[in-house]
Design a protein around this motif. Sequence first.
Motif, short mmCIF file in Angstrom:
data_model
loop_
_atom_site.label_atom_id
_atom_site.label_comp_id
_atom_site.label_asym_id
_atom_site.label_seq_id
_atom_site.Cartn_x
_atom_site.Cartn_y
_atom_site.Cartn_z
N LYS A 234 -9.43 10.03 2.75
CA LYS A 234 -9.93 10.36 4.08
C LYS A 234 -9.46 11.75 4.46
O LYS A 234 -8.31 12.11 4.21
CB LYS A 234 -9.45 9.33 5.10
CG LYS A 234 -10.01 9.51 6.50
CD LYS A 234 -9.52 8.40 7.42
CE LYS A 234 -10.09 8.53 8.82
NZ LYS A 234 -9.62 7.45 9.73
N GLU B 31 -14.22 5.25 -0.31
CA GLU B 31 -13.44 4.05 -0.65
C GLU B 31 -14.11 3.28 -1.76
O GLU B 31 -15.34 3.17 -1.82
CB GLU B 31 -13.29 3.14 0.58
CG GLU B 31 -12.45 1.89 0.32
CD GLU B 31 -12.27 1.03 1.55
OE1 GLU B 31 -11.95 1.62 2.62
OE2 GLU B 31 -12.45 -0.19 1.47
N THR B 32 -13.30 2.77 -2.67
CA THR B 32 -13.80 1.90 -3.72
C THR B 32 -12.76 0.82 -3.99
O THR B 32 -11.57 1.01 -3.74
CB THR B 32 -14.09 2.69 -5.02
OG1 THR B 32 -14.64 1.81 -6.00
CG2 THR B 32 -12.82 3.32 -5.58
N GLU C 87 -18.13 2.85 -1.05
CA GLU C 87 -18.68 3.25 0.23
C GLU C 87 -18.24 4.67 0.56
O GLU C 87 -17.14 5.09 0.21
CB GLU C 87 -18.31 2.29 1.36
CG GLU C 87 -16.86 2.25 1.77
CD GLU C 87 -16.65 1.42 3.03
OE1 GLU C 87 -17.30 1.71 4.06
OE2 GLU C 87 -15.83 0.48 2.98
N LYS D 140 -8.62 4.67 -1.32
CA LYS D 140 -9.32 5.31 -0.20
C LYS D 140 -8.87 6.75 -0.05
O LYS D 140 -7.68 7.05 -0.19
CB LYS D 140 -9.08 4.53 1.10
CG LYS D 140 -9.80 5.10 2.32
CD LYS D 140 -9.77 4.14 3.49
CE LYS D 140 -8.39 3.94 4.05
NZ LYS D 140 -8.40 3.11 5.28
N LYS E 51 -7.69 -1.51 -3.93
CA LYS E 51 -8.54 -0.60 -3.15
C LYS E 51 -7.96 0.80 -3.18
O LYS E 51 -6.75 0.99 -3.10
CB LYS E 51 -8.64 -1.09 -1.70
CG LYS E 51 -9.47 -0.22 -0.79
CD LYS E 51 -9.57 -0.81 0.60
CE LYS E 51 -8.26 -0.75 1.34
NZ LYS E 51 -8.37 -1.23 2.74
N GLU F 274 -15.61 5.12 9.69
CA GLU F 274 -15.73 4.05 8.70
C GLU F 274 -16.84 3.04 9.04
O GLU F 274 -17.00 2.05 8.33
CB GLU F 274 -14.40 3.30 8.56
CG GLU F 274 -13.93 2.57 9.82
CD GLU F 274 -13.07 3.42 10.72
OE1 GLU F 274 -12.35 2.85 11.56
OE2 GLU F 274 -13.12 4.66 10.58
N LEU G 187 -14.89 9.96 4.50
CA LEU G 187 -14.09 8.83 4.00
C LEU G 187 -14.76 8.29 2.75
O LEU G 187 -15.97 8.01 2.77
CB LEU G 187 -13.95 7.75 5.06
CG LEU G 187 -13.06 6.54 4.73
CD1 LEU G 187 -12.46 5.97 6.00
CD2 LEU G 187 -13.81 5.44 4.00
N SER H 117 0.84 -1.20 0.00
CA SER H 117 0.00 0.00 0.00
C SER H 117 0.88 1.25 0.00
O SER H 117 1.95 1.28 0.62
CB SER H 117 -0.94 0.01 1.21
OG SER H 117 -0.21 0.02 2.41
N SER I 263 0.52 5.47 0.58
CA SER I 263 -0.32 6.57 1.04
C SER I 263 0.37 7.90 0.77
O SER I 263 1.60 8.00 0.88
CB SER I 263 -0.61 6.45 2.54
OG SER I 263 -1.29 5.25 2.83
N LYS J 174 -14.66 -8.59 0.54
CA LYS J 174 -14.64 -7.27 1.17
C LYS J 174 -15.79 -7.22 2.17
O LYS J 174 -16.96 -7.38 1.81
CB LYS J 174 -14.80 -6.16 0.12
CG LYS J 174 -15.08 -4.79 0.71
CD LYS J 174 -13.97 -4.30 1.64
CE LYS J 174 -14.33 -2.93 2.22
NZ LYS J 174 -13.30 -2.43 3.15
N SER K 293 -4.80 6.80 -0.34
CA SER K 293 -4.03 5.56 -0.28
C SER K 293 -4.53 4.57 -1.33
O SER K 293 -5.72 4.51 -1.63
CB SER K 293 -4.13 4.93 1.12
OG SER K 293 -5.45 4.60 1.44
#
Length: 329
Positions: free
Chosen positions: A194, A210-211, A259, A192, A190, A241, A208, A143, A145, A226, A169
């Motif tokens: 935030k 996210e997809t 989301e 995200k 993913k 979250e 937040l 990941s 960020s 998920k 991220s």
Amino acid sequence: MFYTLMPKLRYGFGNQQVQTQVGIEYYYNPSNLGSIQFSGGKFVTQINETNPLTAFNNTYYTLLLSRNYLKIYEKTFVNFSHTFSPATDFLFTTDLDWSLRKPLQNLKHLEEKNNEFTSNHPKNEELSNTAFKAHQSFVTKVSLSWQYRYKRIRHRGKFKSISKYPMVSVSYTAAIPGFIASDLSYQKIKIKIKDDFKIKGLGTSQYLLETGSLISKDSISFIDYKHFNGNKTVYDEFKIEKFQLLDYYQNSTKTPYIEAHYQHRFKGFLFKKIPLINKTKLQSIISSNHLYTTSGGHYWELGFGIENILGKIRLDFYGSWIRGSFHNK
């Protein structure tokens, strides 16, 4: 330089087994968040490893109301992760995890006394049978960020970043088949975003987004779907979250999802003209949560709450809508 030791011990009175795990985190370069973490052991784990349900809540609802929301399995594992800052404002993490996963069943003597207990295999929109056989997995995750001009502060042995700008991220996860006898093979990605920010005179907002989706799924367990942070109890933590009325596993998915979460604290803006309430130092909060999955469609939550100035006590009222129809409150 410093390190953190994180031991855990669990004893099951029903199965009369002791389980342990230990984690060690070593910050070799705190100024750049450079750290190495190692953990391992044999432990009971929630299917959603972000642990949306606390042990206290589960004990209360299971023993007194026969609502066993907690869905668990046994995991013997070894995990290694490395985090460092490759450039200003960036943070890169690599995570390697090998585990042996075994299903768990409700204790027979409890089911015989009370047939209201639900199975340890949750219900799901996409998968008619979420039960799984014992298997091994080797999962690697990377990941990256980015947060512009953030400052790092240390709190209770952990670092968090503070910035006027959002954190973005991107993560990639892959289960490698055949490696150390791994039975799984999949890839997922993913993204995200935030952030929290102040609105002059009106308080503070936090959101937040996210997809994500699986990009290959040759062999996957329900554990690796998920999962979303739902809630079916009266008392719970209010994290950005979390959904407050969503079932824990009904909407878990291996298809693309989106989301979104938003909440705003008015910091006394709505109550300052009411002297009696203003003296209590209460602040009002509005919240909105949204989820879209292929099988579940659009799900919405809207909430209004009040909180004391220290943020320790909070009371919210929520309503939810599924595919445009009012669901519950």
